[in-house]
Design an enzyme around this catalytic site. Structure first.
Site, PDB file in Angstrom:
ATOM      1  N   GLU A 486       0.827  -1.208   0.000  1.00  0.00           N
ATOM      2  CA  GLU A 486       0.000   0.000   0.000  1.00  0.00           C
ATOM      3  C   GLU A 486       0.861   1.258   0.000  1.00  0.00           C
ATOM      4  OE1 GLU A 486      -2.929  -0.333  -0.786  1.00  0.00           O
ATOM      5  OE2 GLU A 486      -3.259  -2.439  -0.331  1.00  0.00           O
ATOM      6  N   GLU A 545      -0.598  -2.524  -9.829  1.00  0.00           N
ATOM      7  CA  GLU A 545      -0.576  -3.468  -8.712  1.00  0.00           C
ATOM      8  C   GLU A 545       0.720  -4.267  -8.692  1.00  0.00           C
ATOM      9  OE1 GLU A 545      -2.598  -3.642  -6.214  1.00  0.00           O
ATOM     10  OE2 GLU A 545      -4.046  -2.184  -6.992  1.00  0.00           O
ATOM     11  N   ASP A 549       3.240  -4.576  -5.694  1.00  0.00           N
ATOM     12  CA  ASP A 549       3.687  -5.880  -5.178  1.00  0.00           C
ATOM     13  C   ASP A 549       5.207  -5.950  -5.104  1.00  0.00           C
ATOM     14  OD1 ASP A 549       1.269  -7.090  -4.672  1.00  0.00           O
ATOM     15  OD2 ASP A 549       1.236  -8.309  -6.489  1.00  0.00           O
TER      16      ASP A 549
END
Length: 637
Positions: A486, A545, A549
């Site tokens: 995040e 994303e 990651d």
């Protein structure tokens, strides 16, 4: 998801299968769900815990002094009163549907549209309030596009392999629902044909999911005058003034091409098609609150999309109806009973530590210039942290008072009107940055670029992500990597375009930005075209994303290495464990088309391949399945 023996001999070739293979052999997807394992298992556990608790409250075995929770329980009892819902039939929906049936023409629609918006109807010009991307202290009015029936614009292209089969399920669902609602058979089929015709007209000038994944491209400000010129049929100024009580200076148009062609839809001849589209959407929206047969029927299409074999039982469906309506009330109940301040403080400290590690890595970065590096550290230093649950309930819920003399649907429609009225009354007020976008009992986490804040609801803060019974290395491979994921969203291809105040603002030097974009392109290339059982991965769709990651796993790894007794084997194994999931093929195909997250197997296997420590930990060499040539490894953060 219980721990199963790890096949250590397989770790060099397929980390995901080595960790999850034994579990996958026995795991069964619940008939009313489309997946099991990982996030889904935790959600199922919370569902079971809360349903048991609420049953005790319903039977008087537990009592509450919380007035807002008491209102939730009243609503929950209405949702569970299947006898009354059956006796009422479709009667509670008639007034809602009549508002659509009584529309005469586009002028009539224009006059009634503000009230329809506040009442929760679908709209051909969806209007919303969100922080202005370039001045996030203030709300801006956004104009979006009408929703499609099929999952994405690409499904409307010729010869799409799934489109016709899905549309046939949709036709069958609507036909059955119209029959339950006692429509004349021929009139119902005519309505359905017109609705599908209008839906197909909506698709050509919309973006597809890959285009929408670059969400900063949705910021297209128009002066109110220029926005109003998009249509000569609907008076946008009159609609907006009636909705907001005043006129904004500008409107943010998410997809200008849609509005450039809007009047092609707004012809007198096409009004009947639009009205049919709106009526069927309205019927589908209210059906879950009517008889149980209506609820089950109205879910046929979504179950076809997800691959769920059957509908939820009535009690579980009632739980979701009620807990979604009172989500923050239920979230606080869950958090205070099952999470508590001690765990909240512990995880908050862990987040602070991850931010510290991230800051250290930014300062040591060898490709950022000092100017950009300083800006990045400032953004990181001002990052907001929300852990567990909000400190207080939002005042909106004080207005949710259940009228037990009304039906479930009538109460829901009243609450919808209250919530949407409060929502549009925010215009002209300063943005409330304290409001959480997820309830505490949701198994998820997020980064909000407009607020520059990361949020970790209580529900995700448990094993396998986090537990005091796990080693610190395992915790860093789980919740540590999620936390850093995040944080990394603040520096992915979208988040990196926002400054420390959450404003869309380029804080990069030209050279640094060009290099970052090259690295992002390398991440796209690494995933693009990878094969899964559901099809090939679209690297561009999942790039943000994947960057998060990669940054998250790399940062969490460094934090784990800084702990006494670090065990990197446990770190990587728990990373693979949190992505352990079994999903229906239908769900996998759907997500490949529309989801910005990569397939769970690839999330588990690809990112470790980019880290040198993985190779030394598991003694991976060229020829092993987990080997990736050093020139092909991507390291951004």
């Amino acid at each position: 998801m219980p721990k199963f023996p790890i096949n250590e001999a397989l770790e060099k070739d397929d980390l995901y299968l080595a960790v999850n293979g034994a579990w996958l052999k026995t795991a069964q997807i619940p008939a009313d769900k489309s997946s099991t394992g990982g996030f889904a298992d935790l959600a199922d556990q919370i569902e079971k815990i809360l349903m048991n608790d609420f049953a005790d409250f319903d039977l008087g075995k537990q009592t509450t002094t919380d007035p807002y929770f008491a209102q939730f329980m009243k609503y929950y009892r209405l949702a569970n009163n299947l006898d009354k819902r059956e006796a009422d039939g479709f009667k509670p929906a008639q007034a809602f549907l009549d508002k659509v049936r009584n529309l005469k023409d586009w002028t009539d629609y224009q006059d009634k549209l503000p009230d329809l918006i506040l009442s929760g109807y679908a709209s051909i010009i969806p209007l919303s309030l969100d922080p202005d991307m370039k001045n996030t202290q203030n709300y801006a009015l956004y104009a979006d596009v009408a929703p499609l029936i099929l999952p994405d614009k690409t499904y409307y292209q010729a010869n799409h392999e799934q489109a016709e089969a899905l549309l046939e399920v949709y036709r069958q669902m609507v036909t059955k629902l119209l029959d339950l609602a006692e429509y004349d058979a021929q009139a119902g089929q005519d309505l359905l044909k017109k609705a599908l015709d209008f839906d197909r007209q909506l698709a050509p000038h919309q973006k597809d999911s890959t285009q929408r994944a670059d969400y900063t491209k949705a910021y297209n400000p128009y002066s109110l005058t220029d926005f109003a010129e998009f249509s000569q049929v609907l008076d946008f100024k009159a609609i907006i003034e009636k909705l907001l009580g005043s006129l904004p200076k500008k409107v943010i148009v998410t997809e200008p091409e849609y509005y450039q062609h809007l009047d092609e839809l707004l012809t007198p001849e096409n009004f009947a098609n639009f009205k049919a589209w709106l009526e069927i959407k309205s019927l589908l929206a209210v059906s879950p609150y009517l008889t149980d047969q209506a609820r089950v029927t109205a879910g046929l299409y979504s179950r076809a999309l997800s691959g769920s074999k059957e509908a939820m039982n009535p009690q579980k469906a009632a739980y979701y109806l009620a807990s979604n309506q009172f989500d923050q009330v239920v979230g606080l109940y869950y958090a205070h009973k099952y999470f508590g301040p001690e765990a909240k403080a512990d995880v908050h400290h862990m987040v602070e530590k991850m931010i510290s590690v991230y800051k250290k890595r930014l300062l040591a970065n060898d490709w950022l210039s000092p100017a950009t590096k300083q800006k990045a550290v400032v953004k990181l230093s001002t990052l907001g942290i929300n852990v567990g649950y909000p400190e207080k309930l939002h005042p909106l819920y004080t207005k949710f008072v259940v009228n037990e003399n009304l039906s479930l649907l009538e109460n829901d429609l009243n609450f919808t009107k209250i919530a949407l009225t409060e929502y549009f009354q925010r215009f002209g007020k300063e943005v409330d940055r304290t409001r959480w976008g997820m309830p505490a009992h949701m198994v998820n986490a997020y980064y909000n670029p407009s607020f520059n804040v990361i949020v970790f609801p209580a529900a995700i803060l448990q094993a396998p992500f986090y537990s005091l019974k796990q080693s610190s290395s395992a915790n860093y491979g789980g919740i540590g990597a999620v936390i850093a994921h995040e944080i990394s969203h603040a520096f992915d291809n979208n988040g990196a375009q926002f400054d420390e105040f959450g404003n869309l603002n380029n804080w990069w030097t030209k050279e640094d930005l060009a290099h970052f974009q090259e690295l992002a392109q390398a991440m796209i290339k690494q995933f693009d075209g990878l094969e899964t059982e559901a099809g090939k991965v679209n690297g561009k769709l999942v790039v943000s994303e994947n960057i998060a990651d990669a940054g998250g796993l790399s940062c969490a790894l460094e934090a784990a290495k800084g702990e006494d007794g670090a065990n990197l084997k446990e770190f990587f194994e728990n990373w693979a464990r949190i992505w352990g999931m079994k999903s229906s093929l239908e769900r996998q195909k759907l997500l490949l088309s529309i989801d910005v997250h990569g397939p769970h197997v690839l999330r588990a296997n690809m990112q470790p391949k980019n880290l040198d420590d993985f190779y030394t930990t598991f003694d991976v060499h060229e020829g092993d399945g987990m080997w990736l040539d050093p020139k092909d490894r991507v390291n951004i953060w």
